[in-house]
Design an enzyme around this catalytic site. Sequence first.
Site, PDB file in Angstrom:
ATOM      1  N   CYS A 408       0.824  -1.209   0.000  1.00 31.74           N
ATOM      2  CA  CYS A 408       0.000   0.000   0.000  1.00 31.74           C
ATOM      3  C   CYS A 408       0.857   1.257   0.000  1.00 31.74           C
ATOM      4  O   CYS A 408       0.359   2.351  -0.266  1.00 31.74           O
ATOM      5  CB  CYS A 408      -0.931   0.004   1.207  1.00 31.74           C
ATOM      6  SG  CYS A 408      -2.341   1.119   1.027  1.00 31.74           S
ATOM      7  N   LYS A 411       1.769   3.869  -3.581  1.00 32.69           N
ATOM      8  CA  LYS A 411       0.651   4.614  -4.145  1.00 32.69           C
ATOM      9  C   LYS A 411       1.020   6.086  -4.215  1.00 32.69           C
ATOM     10  O   LYS A 411       1.970   6.548  -3.581  1.00 32.69           O
ATOM     11  CB  LYS A 411      -0.617   4.409  -3.313  1.00 32.69           C
ATOM     12  CG  LYS A 411      -0.526   4.923  -1.884  1.00 32.69           C
ATOM     13  CD  LYS A 411      -1.697   4.472  -1.037  1.00 32.69           C
ATOM     14  CE  LYS A 411      -2.991   5.079  -1.496  1.00 32.69           C
ATOM     15  NZ  LYS A 411      -4.128   4.741  -0.595  1.00 32.69           N
ATOM     16  N   ASP A 438     -15.075   8.926  -0.080  1.00 26.23           N
ATOM     17  CA  ASP A 438     -15.475   7.926   0.906  1.00 26.23           C
ATOM     18  C   ASP A 438     -14.681   6.643   0.701  1.00 26.23           C
ATOM     19  O   ASP A 438     -14.004   6.460  -0.309  1.00 26.23           O
ATOM     20  CB  ASP A 438     -16.971   7.637   0.789  1.00 26.23           C
ATOM     21  CG  ASP A 438     -17.814   8.698   1.481  1.00 26.23           C
ATOM     22  OD1 ASP A 438     -17.683   8.835   2.703  1.00 26.23           O
ATOM     23  OD2 ASP A 438     -18.581   9.391   0.774  1.00 26.23           O
ATOM     24  N   ASP A 439     -14.791   5.729   1.674  1.00 29.89           N
ATOM     25  CA  ASP A 439     -14.066   4.468   1.567  1.00 29.89           C
ATOM     26  C   ASP A 439     -14.634   3.582   0.465  1.00 29.89           C
ATOM     27  O   ASP A 439     -13.922   2.740  -0.085  1.00 29.89           O
ATOM     28  CB  ASP A 439     -14.119   3.717   2.903  1.00 29.89           C
ATOM     29  CG  ASP A 439     -13.259   4.394   3.966  1.00 29.89           C
ATOM     30  OD1 ASP A 439     -12.228   4.975   3.590  1.00 29.89           O
ATOM     31  OD2 ASP A 439     -13.632   4.361   5.154  1.00 29.89           O
ATOM     32  N   ASP A 479     -17.805  -2.432 -23.251  1.00 29.35           N
ATOM     33  CA  ASP A 479     -18.440  -3.670 -22.792  1.00 29.35           C
ATOM     34  C   ASP A 479     -19.894  -3.427 -22.380  1.00 29.35           C
ATOM     35  O   ASP A 479     -20.756  -4.294 -22.558  1.00 29.35           O
ATOM     36  CB  ASP A 479     -17.655  -4.266 -21.625  1.00 29.35           C
ATOM     37  CG  ASP A 479     -16.362  -4.913 -22.075  1.00 29.35           C
ATOM     38  OD1 ASP A 479     -16.289  -5.345 -23.238  1.00 29.35           O
ATOM     39  OD2 ASP A 479     -15.412  -4.966 -21.279  1.00 29.35           O
ATOM     40  N   GLY A 529     -11.668   5.118  -6.787  1.00 30.29           N
ATOM     41  CA  GLY A 529     -10.587   4.404  -7.443  1.00 30.29           C
ATOM     42  C   GLY A 529      -9.359   4.311  -6.571  1.00 30.29           C
ATOM     43  O   GLY A 529      -9.416   4.528  -5.349  1.00 30.29           O
ATOM     44  N   HIS A 530      -8.227   4.031  -7.209  1.00 32.63           N
ATOM     45  CA  HIS A 530      -6.975   3.845  -6.483  1.00 32.63           C
ATOM     46  C   HIS A 530      -5.824   4.202  -7.421  1.00 32.63           C
ATOM     47  O   HIS A 530      -5.917   4.022  -8.642  1.00 32.63           O
ATOM     48  CB  HIS A 530      -6.845   2.392  -6.019  1.00 32.63           C
ATOM     49  CG  HIS A 530      -5.644   2.131  -5.153  1.00 32.63           C
ATOM     50  ND1 HIS A 530      -5.617   2.435  -3.811  1.00 32.63           N
ATOM     51  CD2 HIS A 530      -4.430   1.616  -5.461  1.00 32.63           C
ATOM     52  CE1 HIS A 530      -4.428   2.101  -3.318  1.00 32.63           C
ATOM     53  NE2 HIS A 530      -3.692   1.612  -4.299  1.00 32.63           N
ATOM     54  N   THR A 531      -4.747   4.723  -6.839  1.00 32.97           N
ATOM     55  CA  THR A 531      -3.549   5.035  -7.612  1.00 32.97           C
ATOM     56  C   THR A 531      -2.377   4.231  -7.069  1.00 32.97           C
ATOM     57  O   THR A 531      -2.354   3.856  -5.894  1.00 32.97           O
ATOM     58  CB  THR A 531      -3.210   6.533  -7.522  1.00 32.97           C
ATOM     59  OG1 THR A 531      -2.975   6.878  -6.150  1.00 32.97           O
ATOM     60  CG2 THR A 531      -4.330   7.382  -8.088  1.00 32.97           C
ATOM     61  N   ASP A 617     -18.436  -6.603 -28.696  1.00 34.87           N
ATOM     62  CA  ASP A 617     -17.420  -5.660 -29.180  1.00 34.87           C
ATOM     63  C   ASP A 617     -16.173  -6.429 -29.589  1.00 34.87           C
ATOM     64  O   ASP A 617     -15.815  -7.453 -28.999  1.00 34.87           O
ATOM     65  CB  ASP A 617     -17.091  -4.580 -28.143  1.00 34.87           C
ATOM     66  CG  ASP A 617     -16.603  -5.140 -26.816  1.00 34.87           C
ATOM     67  OD1 ASP A 617     -16.894  -6.314 -26.510  1.00 34.87           O
ATOM     68  OD2 ASP A 617     -15.938  -4.398 -26.073  1.00 34.87           O
TER      69      ASP A 617
END
Length: 761
Positions: A408, A411, A438-439, A479, A529-531, A617
């Site tokens: 973690c 990031k 938010d979480d 999609d 999201g996450h970086t 697709d």
Amino acid sequence: MQEHPNYQDILLVGGGHSHAIVLQMWAMNPLPGARLTLVSPQVQTAYSGMLPGMVAGHYSLDDTHIDLARLCRAAGARFIQACAHGIDTSARTVSLLGRPPLEYDLLSLDVGATPARELPGSELAIPIKPIGHFYRFWQKLQKQVADNSSDLRLGIVGGGAGGCELAMAMAFALKTAVKTGQVQIHLIHGADAIPQGYPAMARKLVVKALEKLGVQLHHNWPVSEITEQGVVNDCGSCLPLDQVLLTTDACAPPWLANSKLCLDKKGFVLVDQTLRAQDQENIFAAGDVACFAPEPLPKAGVYAVRQGPVLFHNLRASLTRRPLKRYHPQKDFLSLLSCGDRQAVAVRNGLAVSGNLLWRWKDHIDRVFMQRFSGLPISMDGAAPTQSREVVNQRSGISLSPMRCNGCGAKVGADILRRTLETLPEQHSEYLLRGVGDDAAVMDIPSNHLLVQSSDQLRAPVDDPWLFGRLAALHALSDLFAMNARPASAQILATLPAAAEEITQRDLQQLLAGAIHELNRHHCALSGGHTAEGAEMLMGLTVNGLAEREQILEKTGARRGDCLILSKPLGVGTILAAEGAGEARGLWLQQALETMLHSNADAAEIFARHGARALTDVTGFGLLGHLLEMLGPDGLSATLIADNLPLISGAATCAEQGWLSSLQPQNASAYAFVQNPQEWQALPHWSLITDPQTCGGLLAAVPVNQAEACVAALLQRGYAQASIIGVVAGSQTSEVSIHLRGNADWRALISQDSESVQTQA
């Protein structure tokens, strides 16, 4: 992890001669720690010395243009196709049309000049620059002359060297193109000397060449106005003309006027002898846009070429805190003027001679110059060869190769993320109750609706993070469109290469802004999201859509006799593979990107409206792989028509030369289902039916009575290459199979299959 993380951004705005030289020299000697980015509205930049030869028909467009995308690849630089329209020197940003601004640590301008439009009615004329617009006019004019029997009168306003060369080139080219009728070319100049600024001996030779080609000269004819009938001079006399072209004195791009840079009366950037903009420590200018005080230089490519090495040195020296070099313009140089019919006039030290050998000499010089850019080596990973041991690091206390955490800890920092999110557009959604900040995200699903969810992740196929963000979002949303679902929310997983905080924030801003640009266009809210840090830039999205149960379309359900319709052309994979090796033309890459950026949203709506029974697709598995997924569960087969398969320009060439995606060998297992491979293996279509597509089109099975109306609707909505590519057939062995036909009428194929069914019955 990168050997040298990026710590400084050098932004080159404009693809002029000086910047081309900088990129060529950077390819041979890069500066670790400095990231080079070129911004240009065109993927090709014209070499001015060969343009008269192109107009005359001695060179092709590719012969006379430098491929900027390939040059950037060789230099390890980012290429961003965009139009600059402003500079904020305080914020150190360059504004771009239609997208977020770019930040810089060091900025260089080489945006050229355009013919002045001070004459009343000049909007009726065709300026010679930008070259792209003039070239399209020239192609249309040549066709018009060849097809039309009426007379044509063309006027060129401006009797400098450029105007004379253009007049001779056009006269030579049109002389052979005319079948009937007559073309008159008039060269109009306000002074008594043509070409202006040349010695008497040279003027005499040029005038002789003009007259030999039938160009009508108008000396001492100052134009005061351009009208629809022609041009009017100061005395009120009118010269009737059908079209007017401008090669008059140059002016600077208008957007520089609000840049707060020091400019001369015509809007050009005032620079000192080091090419640095006056009163600006981190901005340089070169080529036609630069103006030296108190004695401005003529607007000629020869000066821009000589400024390139000085600019290359000074950009690097500015970052490494070394002395800058001074540019000393050559006082006299050899001037070679093209005379249309493979003749040239050579001028130096007041002397002038002409002849065919001089044109051949000029041709050799020009081709050797262009070889400097096309012959650069390119590594498959896009990295430029590293020879320099200099390292840029002005961030005190930061090591170039710091130990980076995993888990973690790997990031993007909280401050970077907070500052980035503050710049992004506000998100609105009727379904999203809690999102970014938010979480976890909370959604309110309407009653009688299904939640449709998909995830996708891409390695960056382009160096432009804003463009990559758009592509990643569209690829993931596709999609949902393939299921005929309405996008509602998305979460992003972004991985960025290790770099200085400023660089990371700039890239993250561009990346997220690009993704949100597409999400907002499709009414899809970013919910979180996450970086992370990694070896390369990656982006993944999990997208959520909503659909009523009866509107859902699946990839299975096709029926015998349905038409197979493809909404977008094939070839993305092979063009990206060729581009990675420096073998794809910039124009091919441009068309591939335009195809990728065309959303599938409208196509999905059109297919649903025309009764599509199956929809999917075309992405990583290629057309053949996704078609087998559509047919296999129902035990169906299909016939594909090669001549109907839409291809991106250049895709066939790339495939024939063996530039194939790394996923191609795995996709090749689908060839086992083709009944007649021996007839196709020599054709480029053989490779392209398994070519993996990023942001590929939709493939639908549509009832035959709706097929033509469906294609017409797709064409009207902008899917310019949508086509019926084959038909669904039954399988006599209950095992799926594909039959390939070179040229066939899909109606006849359906009729033949129907007769076969009746015979079996």
